[in-house]
Design a protein around this motif. Structure first.
Motif, PDB file in Angstrom:
ATOM      1  N   SER A 142     -23.559  35.709  25.241  1.00 35.65           N
ATOM      2  CA  SER A 142     -23.978  37.008  25.766  1.00 35.65           C
ATOM      3  C   SER A 142     -24.795  37.738  24.709  1.00 35.65           C
ATOM      4  O   SER A 142     -24.855  37.330  23.544  1.00 35.65           O
ATOM      5  CB  SER A 142     -22.767  37.830  26.187  1.00 35.65           C
ATOM      6  N   ALA A 143     -25.427  38.848  25.118  1.00 38.70           N
ATOM      7  CA  ALA A 143     -26.208  39.644  24.173  1.00 38.70           C
ATOM      8  C   ALA A 143     -25.310  40.160  23.051  1.00 38.70           C
ATOM      9  O   ALA A 143     -24.114  40.376  23.227  1.00 38.70           O
ATOM     10  CB  ALA A 143     -26.869  40.808  24.893  1.00 38.70           C
ATOM     11  N   ASN A 144     -25.909  40.363  21.892  1.00 36.71           N
ATOM     12  CA  ASN A 144     -25.126  40.686  20.703  1.00 36.71           C
ATOM     13  C   ASN A 144     -24.271  41.940  20.830  1.00 36.71           C
ATOM     14  O   ASN A 144     -23.251  42.068  20.176  1.00 36.71           O
ATOM     15  CB  ASN A 144     -26.053  40.824  19.491  1.00 36.71           C
ATOM     16  N   PHE A 145     -24.695  42.873  21.653  1.00 41.79           N
ATOM     17  CA  PHE A 145     -23.969  44.135  21.709  1.00 41.79           C
ATOM     18  C   PHE A 145     -22.808  44.120  22.697  1.00 41.79           C
ATOM     19  O   PHE A 145     -22.120  45.097  22.876  1.00 41.79           O
ATOM     20  CB  PHE A 145     -24.922  45.273  22.097  1.00 41.79           C
ATOM     21  N   GLU A 146     -22.584  43.014  23.381  1.00 38.41           N
ATOM     22  CA  GLU A 146     -21.606  42.989  24.461  1.00 38.41           C
ATOM     23  C   GLU A 146     -20.210  42.672  23.951  1.00 38.41           C
ATOM     24  O   GLU A 146     -19.950  41.596  23.420  1.00 38.41           O
ATOM     25  CB  GLU A 146     -22.033  41.985  25.532  1.00 38.41           C
ATOM     26  N   PHE A 147     -19.306  43.629  24.124  1.00 36.73           N
ATOM     27  CA  PHE A 147     -17.880  43.476  23.859  1.00 36.73           C
ATOM     28  C   PHE A 147     -17.131  43.935  25.101  1.00 36.73           C
ATOM     29  O   PHE A 147     -17.629  44.759  25.863  1.00 36.73           O
ATOM     30  CB  PHE A 147     -17.437  44.325  22.660  1.00 36.73           C
ATOM     31  N   SER A 148     -15.949  43.434  25.301  1.00 37.94           N
ATOM     32  CA  SER A 148     -15.141  43.924  26.412  1.00 37.94           C
ATOM     33  C   SER A 148     -14.521  45.269  26.041  1.00 37.94           C
ATOM     34  O   SER A 148     -14.272  45.552  24.869  1.00 37.94           O
ATOM     35  CB  SER A 148     -14.014  42.945  26.750  1.00 37.94           C
ATOM     36  N   GLY A 149     -14.309  46.100  27.048  1.00 31.70           N
ATOM     37  CA  GLY A 149     -13.496  47.290  26.908  1.00 31.70           C
ATOM     38  C   GLY A 149     -12.246  47.031  27.738  1.00 31.70           C
ATOM     39  O   GLY A 149     -12.321  46.965  28.958  1.00 31.70           O
ATOM     40  N   THR A 150     -11.127  46.837  27.100  1.00 27.93           N
ATOM     41  CA  THR A 150      -9.921  46.352  27.769  1.00 27.93           C
ATOM     42  C   THR A 150      -8.735  47.228  27.427  1.00 27.93           C
ATOM     43  O   THR A 150      -8.587  47.639  26.273  1.00 27.93           O
ATOM     44  CB  THR A 150      -9.614  44.906  27.315  1.00 27.93           C
ATOM     45  N   PHE A 151      -7.931  47.543  28.418  1.00 25.61           N
ATOM     46  CA  PHE A 151      -6.643  48.137  28.090  1.00 25.61           C
ATOM     47  C   PHE A 151      -5.539  47.417  28.848  1.00 25.61           C
ATOM     48  O   PHE A 151      -5.743  46.899  29.948  1.00 25.61           O
ATOM     49  CB  PHE A 151      -6.611  49.643  28.339  1.00 25.61           C
ATOM     50  N   CYS A 152      -4.390  47.372  28.211  1.00 26.35           N
ATOM     51  CA  CYS A 152      -3.215  46.691  28.744  1.00 26.35           C
ATOM     52  C   CYS A 152      -2.034  47.650  28.685  1.00 26.35           C
ATOM     53  O   CYS A 152      -1.783  48.255  27.643  1.00 26.35           O
ATOM     54  CB  CYS A 152      -2.875  45.444  27.929  1.00 26.35           C
ATOM     55  N   TYR A 153      -1.318  47.780  29.802  1.00 23.99           N
ATOM     56  CA  TYR A 153      -0.162  48.680  29.859  1.00 23.99           C
ATOM     57  C   TYR A 153       1.060  47.858  30.191  1.00 23.99           C
ATOM     58  O   TYR A 153       1.087  47.149  31.191  1.00 23.99           O
ATOM     59  CB  TYR A 153      -0.391  49.752  30.929  1.00 23.99           C
ATOM     60  N   MET A 154       2.079  47.980  29.363  1.00 25.68           N
ATOM     61  CA  MET A 154       3.321  47.249  29.578  1.00 25.68           C
ATOM     62  C   MET A 154       4.473  48.233  29.697  1.00 25.68           C
ATOM     63  O   MET A 154       4.892  48.841  28.698  1.00 25.68           O
ATOM     64  CB  MET A 154       3.574  46.258  28.444  1.00 25.68           C
ATOM     65  N   PRO A 155       4.989  48.410  30.928  1.00 26.15           N
ATOM     66  CA  PRO A 155       6.098  49.358  31.100  1.00 26.15           C
ATOM     67  C   PRO A 155       7.434  48.731  30.705  1.00 26.15           C
ATOM     68  O   PRO A 155       7.636  47.518  30.831  1.00 26.15           O
ATOM     69  CB  PRO A 155       6.068  49.633  32.609  1.00 26.15           C
ATOM     70  N   ASN A 156       8.342  49.561  30.240  1.00 24.33           N
ATOM     71  CA  ASN A 156       9.723  49.127  29.966  1.00 24.33           C
ATOM     72  C   ASN A 156       9.773  47.822  29.164  1.00 24.33           C
ATOM     73  O   ASN A 156      10.534  46.900  29.500  1.00 24.33           O
ATOM     74  CB  ASN A 156      10.471  48.970  31.288  1.00 24.33           C
ATOM     75  N   TYR A 157       9.014  47.747  28.110  1.00 21.13           N
ATOM     76  CA  TYR A 157       8.847  46.497  27.372  1.00 21.13           C
ATOM     77  C   TYR A 157      10.121  46.018  26.680  1.00 21.13           C
ATOM     78  O   TYR A 157      10.208  44.855  26.282  1.00 21.13           O
ATOM     79  CB  TYR A 157       7.742  46.642  26.322  1.00 21.13           C
ATOM     80  N   ARG A 158      11.109  46.901  26.535  1.00 20.17           N
ATOM     81  CA  ARG A 158      12.317  46.512  25.796  1.00 20.17           C
ATOM     82  C   ARG A 158      13.566  46.488  26.667  1.00 20.17           C
ATOM     83  O   ARG A 158      14.648  46.154  26.182  1.00 20.17           O
ATOM     84  CB  ARG A 158      12.527  47.444  24.599  1.00 20.17           C
ATOM     85  N   LEU A 159      13.465  46.812  27.943  1.00 22.76           N
ATOM     86  CA  LEU A 159      14.636  46.797  28.809  1.00 22.76           C
ATOM     87  C   LEU A 159      14.956  45.364  29.226  1.00 22.76           C
ATOM     88  O   LEU A 159      14.114  44.660  29.787  1.00 22.76           O
ATOM     89  CB  LEU A 159      14.389  47.646  30.054  1.00 22.76           C
ATOM     90  N   SER A 160      16.186  44.942  28.996  1.00 23.92           N
ATOM     91  CA  SER A 160      16.589  43.577  29.346  1.00 23.92           C
ATOM     92  C   SER A 160      17.018  43.468  30.801  1.00 23.92           C
ATOM     93  O   SER A 160      17.389  42.380  31.256  1.00 23.92           O
ATOM     94  CB  SER A 160      17.728  43.124  28.429  1.00 23.92           C
ATOM     95  N   SER A 161      16.967  44.580  31.546  1.00 24.18           N
ATOM     96  CA  SER A 161      17.346  44.550  32.960  1.00 24.18           C
ATOM     97  C   SER A 161      16.155  44.319  33.879  1.00 24.18           C
ATOM     98  O   SER A 161      16.332  44.221  35.105  1.00 24.18           O
ATOM     99  CB  SER A 161      18.035  45.866  33.334  1.00 24.18           C
ATOM    100  N   VAL A 162      14.961  44.230  33.317  1.00 28.63           N
ATOM    101  CA  VAL A 162      13.765  44.051  34.146  1.00 28.63           C
ATOM    102  C   VAL A 162      12.898  42.957  33.556  1.00 28.63           C
ATOM    103  O   VAL A 162      12.982  42.637  32.372  1.00 28.63           O
ATOM    104  CB  VAL A 162      12.962  45.364  34.262  1.00 28.63           C
ATOM    105  N   TYR A 163      12.043  42.374  34.414  1.00 31.08           N
ATOM    106  CA  TYR A 163      11.122  41.354  33.958  1.00 31.08           C
ATOM    107  C   TYR A 163       9.948  42.005  33.225  1.00 31.08           C
ATOM    108  O   TYR A 163       9.609  43.161  33.452  1.00 31.08           O
ATOM    109  CB  TYR A 163      10.601  40.539  35.147  1.00 31.08           C
ATOM    110  N   ARG A 164       9.305  41.203  32.414  1.00 30.52           N
ATOM    111  CA  ARG A 164       8.144  41.681  31.675  1.00 30.52           C
ATOM    112  C   ARG A 164       6.904  41.656  32.580  1.00 30.52           C
ATOM    113  O   ARG A 164       6.576  40.631  33.199  1.00 30.52           O
ATOM    114  CB  ARG A 164       7.913  40.834  30.436  1.00 30.52           C
TER     115      ARG A 164
END
Lengths: 174, 167
Positions: free
Chosen positions: A94-116
């Motif tokens: 791709s062209a030199n200036f192209e980078f992705s703009g990405t965000f990732c949201y992970m809810p309740n990442y430490r609760l063992s009662s729910v899936y990741r």
């Protein structure tokens, strides 16, 4: 002190990086996690993919539902039995200036009662209308272990110079 | 340094309930973000919906893109509705461990103009939806209800409201 706290950051400002952006010993004191990424890989394609996986484990089953936009077309796909979650990223083609703009949201990442689970939104400028430039992902794994580590790397190719990533913790306590 | 992202209120259900209310919202922020994590304790064709100020008049519109069932996609437009439907294509999951989650961004909530919102919804690896919503009501938003259309949300469901302050 606000509810959004920077935990750690990493970049490849000194040159291409042949190892993952890795966040270890993630504090277990927040409610949710948020990642902001600006990524490019050294894969020779104009459009490629990056991967993210939890707790250093690429042996568990990851799955996702994704919608991708390329030009005026939208495709939807569901993938199961993967070794990681993934999202679109510009490659060396791709062209030199192209980078992705990405965000990732992970809810309740430490609760063992729910899936990741993780929500991923990745966008990139792309001068080739046939390449994907928008990617929405609903990611899931049947794991309940608290997330203490996150790894980000190219599915193929290394991380390109000037890529960067920021990890935030969100505290829901008023 | 100014604090730009602040938790206003958070509710986690300890039992079942048909409604989660976040009230007495301060009018001192620029925008709001409502993060939700919900599961259905009732079963059936359940929908979660949002009503600012408990307003049930026909002032809501939304456009939703849905990706579901391995390769299906759909756009849905609702106009003159009495609520914003959080989920369109698929019912709410019936177990805590696979709760649906997402967030709603309320722009300029404290102003006296029509309201615009944008929200993300994810249901494990089975569905994602992205929606934009409008509200022709012009009152400032002082409370937000998240409601179940036919039953109750399960214990462990959570709604958290954040205030976002511009620099």
């Amino acid at each position: 002190m606000g509810s959004l706290q920077l935990i750690a950051s990493a970049n490849a400002n000194s040159g291409d990086r042949n190892s993952a952006f890795q966040f270890t010993n993630i504090p277990q004191t927040y409610t949710d996690l948020l990642l902001y990424l600006s990524l490019r890989t050294t894969d020779g394609s104009a459009e490629t993919e990056s991967k993210i996986f939890i707790n250093g484990n690429e042996s568990i089953a990851y799955s996702l539902m994704q919608a991708q936009g390329a030009g005026i077309s939208v495709t939807v796909a569901q993938n199961t039995g993967l070794s990681h979650w993934k999202f679109i990223t510009p490659g060396a083609g791709s062209a030199n200036f192209e980078f992705s703009g990405t965000f990732c949201y992970m809810p309740n990442y430490r609760l063992s009662s729910v899936y990741r689970q993780m929500s991923i939104s990745s966008n990139q400028t792309n001068t080739n209308s046939n390449n994907r430039n928008t990617n929405e992902v609903s990611a899931f794994t049947g794991q309940t272990s608290p997330v203490t580590q996150l790894d980000i790397f190219g599915v193929s190719g290394n991380i390109a110079r000037y890529s960067s990533v920021y990890l935030y913790g969100i505290d829901s306590t008023p | 340094m100014a604090v730009t992202y602040t938790t206003i209120a958070s509710t986690t259900l300890t039992g079942t309930n048909s409604t989660i209310t976040l009230g007495s919202i301060p009018q001192s922020y620029t925008d709001l973000r409502l993060v939700f994590y919900l599961w259905d304790a009732t079963g059936g064709a359940a929908t979660a919906f949002i009503r600012p100020n408990n307003d049930s008049s026909s002032v809501y519109g939304q456009q939703t893109f849905s990706a579901y069932s391995s390769n299906q996609k759909l756009t849905t437009r609702l106009a003159n509705n009495n609520r914003w439907n959080i989920n369109i294509r698929q019912q709410i999951p019936v177990s805590l461990d696979q709760s649906m989650y997402g967030w709603v961004d309320f722009f300029g909530y404290a102003g006296s103009t029509r309201k615009t919102v944008f929200w993300y919804l994810n249901i494990n690896n089975g569905m994602l939806e992205r929606s934009v919503g409008t509200m022709t009501g012009t009152s400032a938003i002082t409370s937000i209800n998240i409601e179940h259309n036919i039953g109750s949300f399960g214990a462990g469901s959570r709604a958290t409201l954040y205030g976002i302050l511009r620099a």
